[in-house]
Design a protein around this motif. Structure first.
Motif, PDB file in Angstrom:
ATOM      1  N   ALA A 142       0.812  -1.217   0.000  1.00  0.00           N
ATOM      2  CA  ALA A 142       0.000   0.000   0.000  1.00  0.00           C
ATOM      3  C   ALA A 142       0.845   1.267   0.000  1.00  0.00           C
ATOM      4  N   CYS A 143       2.154   1.134  -0.250  1.00  0.00           N
ATOM      5  CA  CYS A 143       3.057   2.288  -0.247  1.00  0.00           C
ATOM      6  C   CYS A 143       3.622   2.533  -1.644  1.00  0.00           C
ATOM      7  N   LEU A 144       3.546   3.792  -2.074  1.00  0.00           N
ATOM      8  CA  LEU A 144       4.169   4.208  -3.323  1.00  0.00           C
ATOM      9  C   LEU A 144       5.319   5.135  -2.965  1.00  0.00           C
ATOM     10  N   ALA A 145       6.541   4.700  -3.258  1.00  0.00           N
ATOM     11  CA  ALA A 145       7.722   5.523  -2.998  1.00  0.00           C
ATOM     12  C   ALA A 145       8.067   6.284  -4.264  1.00  0.00           C
ATOM     13  N   ILE A 146       8.282   7.577  -4.100  1.00  0.00           N
ATOM     14  CA  ILE A 146       8.668   8.440  -5.210  1.00  0.00           C
ATOM     15  C   ILE A 146      10.022   9.029  -4.853  1.00  0.00           C
ATOM     16  N   ALA A 147      10.977   8.865  -5.752  1.00  0.00           N
ATOM     17  CA  ALA A 147      12.330   9.365  -5.510  1.00  0.00           C
ATOM     18  C   ALA A 147      12.799  10.156  -6.723  1.00  0.00           C
ATOM     19  N   GLY A 148      13.737  11.057  -6.488  1.00  0.00           N
ATOM     20  CA  GLY A 148      14.292  11.852  -7.578  1.00  0.00           C
ATOM     21  C   GLY A 148      13.680  13.230  -7.625  1.00  0.00           C
ATOM     22  N   GLU A 149      13.466  13.735  -8.829  1.00  0.00           N
ATOM     23  CA  GLU A 149      13.033  15.106  -9.039  1.00  0.00           C
ATOM     24  C   GLU A 149      11.565  15.191  -9.448  1.00  0.00           C
ATOM     25  N   ILE A 150      10.819  16.023  -8.723  1.00  0.00           N
ATOM     26  CA  ILE A 150       9.431  16.307  -9.098  1.00  0.00           C
ATOM     27  C   ILE A 150       9.415  17.736  -9.614  1.00  0.00           C
ATOM     28  N   ASP A 151       9.270  17.862 -10.942  1.00  0.00           N
ATOM     29  CA  ASP A 151       9.295  19.164 -11.591  1.00  0.00           C
ATOM     30  C   ASP A 151       8.207  19.227 -12.655  1.00  0.00           C
ATOM     31  N   GLU A 152       8.218  20.283 -13.440  1.00  0.00           N
ATOM     32  CA  GLU A 152       7.189  20.485 -14.467  1.00  0.00           C
ATOM     33  C   GLU A 152       7.133  19.317 -15.452  1.00  0.00           C
ATOM     34  N   ASP A 153       8.285  18.771 -15.812  1.00  0.00           N
ATOM     35  CA  ASP A 153       8.320  17.652 -16.760  1.00  0.00           C
ATOM     36  C   ASP A 153       7.685  16.389 -16.204  1.00  0.00           C
ATOM     37  N   SER A 154       7.928  16.111 -14.941  1.00  0.00           N
ATOM     38  CA  SER A 154       7.446  14.848 -14.369  1.00  0.00           C
ATOM     39  C   SER A 154       6.050  14.963 -13.764  1.00  0.00           C
ATOM     40  N   ALA A 155       5.532  16.174 -13.589  1.00  0.00           N
ATOM     41  CA  ALA A 155       4.287  16.370 -12.837  1.00  0.00           C
ATOM     42  C   ALA A 155       3.081  15.634 -13.422  1.00  0.00           C
ATOM     43  N   SER A 156       2.784  15.836 -14.694  1.00  0.00           N
ATOM     44  CA  SER A 156       1.586  15.220 -15.285  1.00  0.00           C
ATOM     45  C   SER A 156       1.614  13.695 -15.244  1.00  0.00           C
ATOM     46  N   PRO A 157       2.709  13.061 -15.730  1.00  0.00           N
ATOM     47  CA  PRO A 157       2.712  11.598 -15.653  1.00  0.00           C
ATOM     48  C   PRO A 157       2.739  11.090 -14.216  1.00  0.00           C
ATOM     49  N   LEU A 158       3.352  11.846 -13.328  1.00  0.00           N
ATOM     50  CA  LEU A 158       3.386  11.452 -11.925  1.00  0.00           C
ATOM     51  C   LEU A 158       1.990  11.470 -11.318  1.00  0.00           C
ATOM     52  N   VAL A 159       1.224  12.515 -11.599  1.00  0.00           N
ATOM     53  CA  VAL A 159      -0.154  12.585 -11.094  1.00  0.00           C
ATOM     54  C   VAL A 159      -0.964  11.414 -11.635  1.00  0.00           C
ATOM     55  N   GLU A 160      -0.847  11.143 -12.917  1.00  0.00           N
ATOM     56  CA  GLU A 160      -1.605  10.045 -13.529  1.00  0.00           C
ATOM     57  C   GLU A 160      -1.288   8.715 -12.854  1.00  0.00           C
ATOM     58  N   ARG A 161      -0.013   8.416 -12.706  1.00  0.00           N
ATOM     59  CA  ARG A 161       0.381   7.118 -12.130  1.00  0.00           C
ATOM     60  C   ARG A 161       0.063   7.023 -10.646  1.00  0.00           C
ATOM     61  N   ALA A 162       0.343   8.089  -9.900  1.00  0.00           N
ATOM     62  CA  ALA A 162       0.087   8.055  -8.454  1.00  0.00           C
ATOM     63  C   ALA A 162      -1.412   8.046  -8.162  1.00  0.00           C
ATOM     64  N   ALA A 163      -2.195   8.791  -8.932  1.00  0.00           N
ATOM     65  CA  ALA A 163      -3.654   8.778  -8.732  1.00  0.00           C
ATOM     66  C   ALA A 163      -4.209   7.383  -9.012  1.00  0.00           C
ATOM     67  N   ALA A 164      -3.703   6.739 -10.050  1.00  0.00           N
ATOM     68  CA  ALA A 164      -4.135   5.370 -10.349  1.00  0.00           C
ATOM     69  C   ALA A 164      -3.749   4.430  -9.202  1.00  0.00           C
ATOM     70  N   ALA A 165      -2.572   4.639  -8.635  1.00  0.00           N
ATOM     71  CA  ALA A 165      -2.142   3.809  -7.504  1.00  0.00           C
ATOM     72  C   ALA A 165      -3.035   4.038  -6.286  1.00  0.00           C
ATOM     73  N   ILE A 166      -3.421   5.292  -6.046  1.00  0.00           N
ATOM     74  CA  ILE A 166      -4.336   5.576  -4.933  1.00  0.00           C
ATOM     75  C   ILE A 166      -5.668   4.884  -5.175  1.00  0.00           C
ATOM     76  N   GLY A 167      -6.149   4.918  -6.407  1.00  0.00           N
ATOM     77  CA  GLY A 167      -7.373   4.198  -6.755  1.00  0.00           C
ATOM     78  C   GLY A 167      -7.217   2.698  -6.610  1.00  0.00           C
ATOM     79  N   GLY A 168      -5.986   2.218  -6.673  1.00  0.00           N
ATOM     80  CA  GLY A 168      -5.696   0.793  -6.544  1.00  0.00           C
ATOM     81  C   GLY A 168      -5.268   0.365  -5.146  1.00  0.00           C
ATOM     82  N   GLY A 169      -5.481   1.236  -4.159  1.00  0.00           N
ATOM     83  CA  GLY A 169      -5.241   0.823  -2.788  1.00  0.00           C
ATOM     84  C   GLY A 169      -4.036   1.422  -2.082  1.00  0.00           C
ATOM     85  N   VAL A 170      -3.294   2.290  -2.741  1.00  0.00           N
ATOM     86  CA  VAL A 170      -2.165   2.927  -2.068  1.00  0.00           C
ATOM     87  C   VAL A 170      -2.691   3.905  -1.024  1.00  0.00           C
TER      88      VAL A 170
END
Length: 120
Positions: free
Chosen positions: A19-47
């Motif tokens: 139930a844990c999603l670890a995010i490491a590295g840089e969160i910036d303008e380039d990574s924001a949109s795909p990061l939201v998509e993947r993390a939101a899907a993970a939250i919907g999947g039980g994270v």
């Protein structure tokens, strides 16, 4: 955040363990949109936990990521615990953000400085 912007996660790693999603590295303008998509899907999947202790760069786009993920958590009727790195926590402090609906923001654990001596 530019919606529809493809972005990439070349400087940002996601690792899910239960139930844990670890995010490491840089969160910036380039990574924001795909990061939201993947993390939101993970939250919907039980994270229910985001571990940002490995985040080394966190821009204003990262703040928007957290706000959007808070909305995803709220939509799923869960509260997601977020462990912040020092960098993330500092940016949130500078922005005056103490709470995000749907998220429980936790400060980084402060490790004892092995070079520090008692009484100093």
């Amino acid at each position: 955040m530019r919606m529809g912007h493809s972005g990439n996660l070349s400087r940002c790693d996601l690792t899910r363990t239960g139930a844990c999603l670890a995010i490491a590295g840089e969160i910036d303008e380039d990574s924001a949109s795909p990061l939201v998509e993947r993390a939101a899907a993970a939250i919907g999947g039980g994270v229910t936990r985001l571990d940002l202790s490995g985040v080394t760069f966190f821009s204003a786009a990262g703040v928007r990521v957290l706000v959007l993920l808070g909305g995803s958590a709220e939509a799923e009727h869960v509260v997601v615990r977020v462990t912040c790195s020092m960098i993330v926590w500092r940016i949130l402090e500078l922005c005056g953000i103490r709470q995000v609906t749907g998220l429980l923001l936790e400060p980084p654990t402060r490790r004892a400085d092995p070079a520090a001596r008692p009484g100093r």
